[in-house]
Design an enzyme around this catalytic site. Sequence first.
Site, PDB file in Angstrom:
ATOM      1  N   GLY A 293       1.297   2.698  -6.822  1.00 53.96           N
ATOM      2  CA  GLY A 293       0.416   3.846  -6.668  1.00 53.96           C
ATOM      3  C   GLY A 293      -1.002   3.396  -6.361  1.00 53.96           C
ATOM      4  O   GLY A 293      -1.237   2.338  -5.756  1.00 53.96           O
ATOM      5  N   SER A 294      -1.961   4.176  -6.820  1.00 53.51           N
ATOM      6  CA  SER A 294      -3.343   4.010  -6.365  1.00 53.51           C
ATOM      7  C   SER A 294      -4.047   2.755  -6.863  1.00 53.51           C
ATOM      8  O   SER A 294      -5.087   2.388  -6.328  1.00 53.51           O
ATOM      9  CB  SER A 294      -4.164   5.245  -6.761  1.00 53.51           C
ATOM     10  OG  SER A 294      -3.706   6.381  -6.060  1.00 53.51           O
TER      11      SER A 294
END
Length: 649
Positions: A293-294
């Site tokens: 993810g981020s």
Amino acid sequence: MRVTRGMMRRRLVVLLMTLFAAILALVGRLFFVQVLQSGWLAGLAKSSWDRTVPLAGIRGSILDSAGQPLTYTATAPTIVAVPSQIKDKPGTARKLAPILNMSEASVLRQISQRELMVYIRPGGRQMSEAKANQIRALGLPGIYLTEDGKRAYPYGDLAAQVLGITGYENVGLTGLEKQYNSVLTGQKGGITFYAKANGELIPGEGQSVVEPTDGDDIKTTINLQVQQYVEREIEQAVAEYNPDSVTAIVENPQTGAIVAMANYPTFNPADWRNASPSTYNRNLAIWQTFEPGSTFKIVTLSAALQENKVNLQDSFYDPGYYEVAGHRIRCWKAGGHGSESFLQVVENSCNPGFIALGERLGKESLFSYIRNFGFGQKTGIDLPGEGNGILFKLNRVGPLELATTAFGQGVSVTPIQQVMAVGAVANGGKLMKPYVVSEILNHDTGQVVEETKPTVVRQVISSATAAQVRSALESVVANGSGGKAYRDGYRIAGKTGTAQVAKNGHYESGHYIVSFIGMAPANQPKLVAYIAIDNPHPKHGVVFGGVIAAPIVGNILDDALHEMGVQPSPEGLPKKYRYPEVPPVTVPNFQGLTLKQAQNLALQNSANLKVDIQGQGQVVVAQSPAGGSKVEPGSVIRLYLGDGKPSGN
């Protein structure tokens, strides 16, 4: 044919010579066997007669960074009986039974077995030294005393998957116990005696003792206090969010040393047989792979800045989506962020902005940086069971794969890979090799046998680029999505992550791994801390890394830096508060006040602080947090009472 007297004489001579040669050969053979080979044959005979009662060396201890034992071998005297040498079995049982707190019948049954050697259980294993001395004084034939060891864990399940477990005869099976088994294992010794086939001692041969050699100790980089902070935070996260699993790592980015590493589910190494094999066999911090993810956006940002593909003050417009190869990839924020700078793209964790950075870099450049940061390969940490992670093959990377990779989707990484990659940003661009053992020590003298030196794998980005990235990540915490990790004075820089979990080729609805990775202080990071929480179930229903994981890393870094003596700094970015966030308040100084004065002060405070009274007495002698600290309104302040004198306030 007529046999003459001469022929008879010649035949007799030949016969005598043959007989003489045979006698000479026999004498020669006897000389060879009795004289030349006597030593070898005697040794061979003895080797067939000898019997050995093993004496085990003490397995080395595993120590924390300050030299305190995290696990050690507790040894105690143990009886080994040789039944064939015990002539008076009833008498021997009668003498041993009261010392061992066992019945005569039980002792007699065990020493009557048709075995070469037997342990007398349970009373004959791991006895007190006093009992051992009583048995030595009896001088019982066929009864020997040896040392028996068992691993002890003074901190219970602390760092269980890191330490690992031992099995039969204290052989390491997982964790450091397995990785350093040859170092920790001592050399066996033994008591050797000579006996007939039926086990009876051969008169006049006596016995010999070869003393065992203890294994070496290993000193780890684990900071006991920081490890306890991390495990405390994991326990609280489990209690609050009921996740499937949690993993956390704290690293010294300057050296690659692992300061803390913990997982949930966990187990007690002293009772590992009652735990699930998947729990004690897998260290999630190095084994588990998932889409990051981020938090992976740190790699994309670093590559774009290093290649001069972006200036953080450049403008970007986010309509809420980004068109890639006929697919509309949406931003996590409905309607998008509108017009923003690329610094705000980082602060807001804006997916369309990072897709744009990925396109500017191109697949060759982006994937080159990803590999240089250590993804897709093992880090080489000195723990068994490390995973590789999964990256797209370059020839299979199209526009869509490039886009998703740029914001951390479609690739699979391990927690330790992420920590080491961000560690490179923290230390000025150098990818370090992680390690858990700093020194190998002689168990008896404490002298250093071997020392681990920090290893630079490669320079990934320049120190100037690393400083830019750290500044942007500090802004993420002060002004953006990582706000809940903010701690006044400690300049925490970091990035949130919220990743959907893929299963059987599809993303599972409602199943997320939320994470946060941070470093502090941002200008000269001493620590990198990471936590990932798989499938949390918050009561409020909001599943974001910035909400769930960020405050946990903030707590870990705050406590760890305080433990290390790092003083808060007035420098750094001030916190930007957004509704419904409220600024922290200053804790009053309660020390020296009477209990009544302290309670009145708390009531008068507009921040609605609550007090938790600990101990007995009339005066507040200590408090936590300390006076002058910043806390959220409504926080609980622990007041410790004692018999000191009031300050007169």
